[in-house]
Design an enzyme around this catalytic site. Structure first.
Site, PDB file in Angstrom:
ATOM      1  N   SER A  49      58.189 -57.376-110.321  1.00  0.00           N
ATOM      2  CA  SER A  49      59.115 -57.446-111.449  1.00  0.00           C
ATOM      3  C   SER A  49      60.535 -57.743-110.965  1.00  0.00           C
ATOM      4  O   SER A  49      60.791 -58.821-110.452  1.00  0.00           O
ATOM      5  CB  SER A  49      59.029 -56.150-112.267  1.00  0.00           C
ATOM      6  OG  SER A  49      59.695 -56.273-113.492  1.00  0.00           O
ATOM      7  N   HIS A  97      55.728 -60.355-115.543  1.00  0.00           N
ATOM      8  CA  HIS A  97      55.082 -59.789-116.747  1.00  0.00           C
ATOM      9  C   HIS A  97      54.809 -60.855-117.809  1.00  0.00           C
ATOM     10  O   HIS A  97      54.991 -60.625-119.010  1.00  0.00           O
ATOM     11  CB  HIS A  97      55.948 -58.691-117.366  1.00  0.00           C
ATOM     12  CG  HIS A  97      56.361 -57.615-116.409  1.00  0.00           C
ATOM     13  ND1 HIS A  97      55.456 -56.848-115.714  1.00  0.00           N
ATOM     14  CD2 HIS A  97      57.600 -57.180-116.026  1.00  0.00           C
ATOM     15  CE1 HIS A  97      56.117 -55.974-114.955  1.00  0.00           C
ATOM     16  NE2 HIS A  97      57.415 -56.171-115.123  1.00  0.00           N
TER      17      HIS A  97
END
Length: 233
Positions: A124, A159
């Site tokens: 991330s 994501h």
């Protein structure tokens, strides 16, 4: 050999019962028992996050440690970092991560580590940071562009399938000219770069994917990248 492994999601923090991505990261050091250092800056050095890292990696053949800034482990961060084989950056707020790293000169230190063959990895925010630009939700309620380290060319979006706003947000940024062409990775997918070139895409889940995205005229073109599922090797 300069290596970066950028994970869209997954690893110990999202898949505690599926260590495939984390074991892949460890193997890339070429060491029998690599020294792996967790850098949880983007989470504000969350104690819970750090505990989950140790819980996961103490089960593996490695020497885990952590690099916090609240407080730092030593006055000589460069010496501390250069003693490691792998730097594994956690998720959280990319904008805050970049600001703190620059203040502590970790941007310079991590570039040196990369150039001297340390494996850089992250999930991330910890994947965004290695590119020129990242797609972030650092500002509440917004998907926006954040300037990153620029070790790798282009932009990155984590994501891609795990958060509903990520794909349309990246498309919007591209169409508006607010961000450059780049890559996106689903949760469970990771891009492995050697030098500046994409070597492979690997995944811990059968349906996790990664993409190259670019703006062409008035639309965005997504190209799915060939992916190896680690569980099927």
């Amino acid at each position: 050999m300069k290596q970066i492994i950028a994970m869209g999601g997954g690893g110990f923090s999202m898949e505690p019962d599926n260590p495939l991505l984390d074991r892949y990261v460890l193997r890339q050091s070429g060491k029998k028992r690599p020294k792996i250092c967790f850098v949880p800056t983007a989470s504000g050095d969350s104690i819970d996050y750090i505990r989950r890292f140790y819980r996961a990696f103490k089960k593996m053949n490695c020497e885990p440690s952590r690099l916090t800034l609240f407080p730092p482990p030593t006055a000589d961060l460069e010496d501390f970092v250069m003693d490691k084989d792998i730097l594994y950056v956690g998720g959280g707020n990319t904008k805050n991560l970049m600001a703190l790293w620059k203040e502590w000169e970790l941007d310079r230190i991590l570039r040196k580590a990369w150039e001297e063959g340390k494996v850089l990895a992250g999930i991330s925010a910890g994947a965004n940071c290695w590119f020129e630009e990242g797609v972030t939700d650092s500002i509440p309620g917004q998907i926006s562009r954040v300037k990153c380290l620029g070790f790798l060319k282009g932009s990155f979006c984590p994501h891609f399938d795990g958060q509903n706003e990520r794909r349309p947000g990246f498309h919007r940024l591209l169409l508006n000219g607010d961000i450059g062409n780049g890559f996106a990775a689903d949760d469970g997918a990771a891009l492995h770069f050697v030098g500046s070139e994409l070597k492979s895409v690997i995944a811990s889940r059968p349906h996790a994917r990664a993409f190259a995205l670019k703006r062409e005229g008035g639309s965005v073109v997504e190209r799915q990248l060939a992916t190896t599922c680690l569980g099927e090797e």
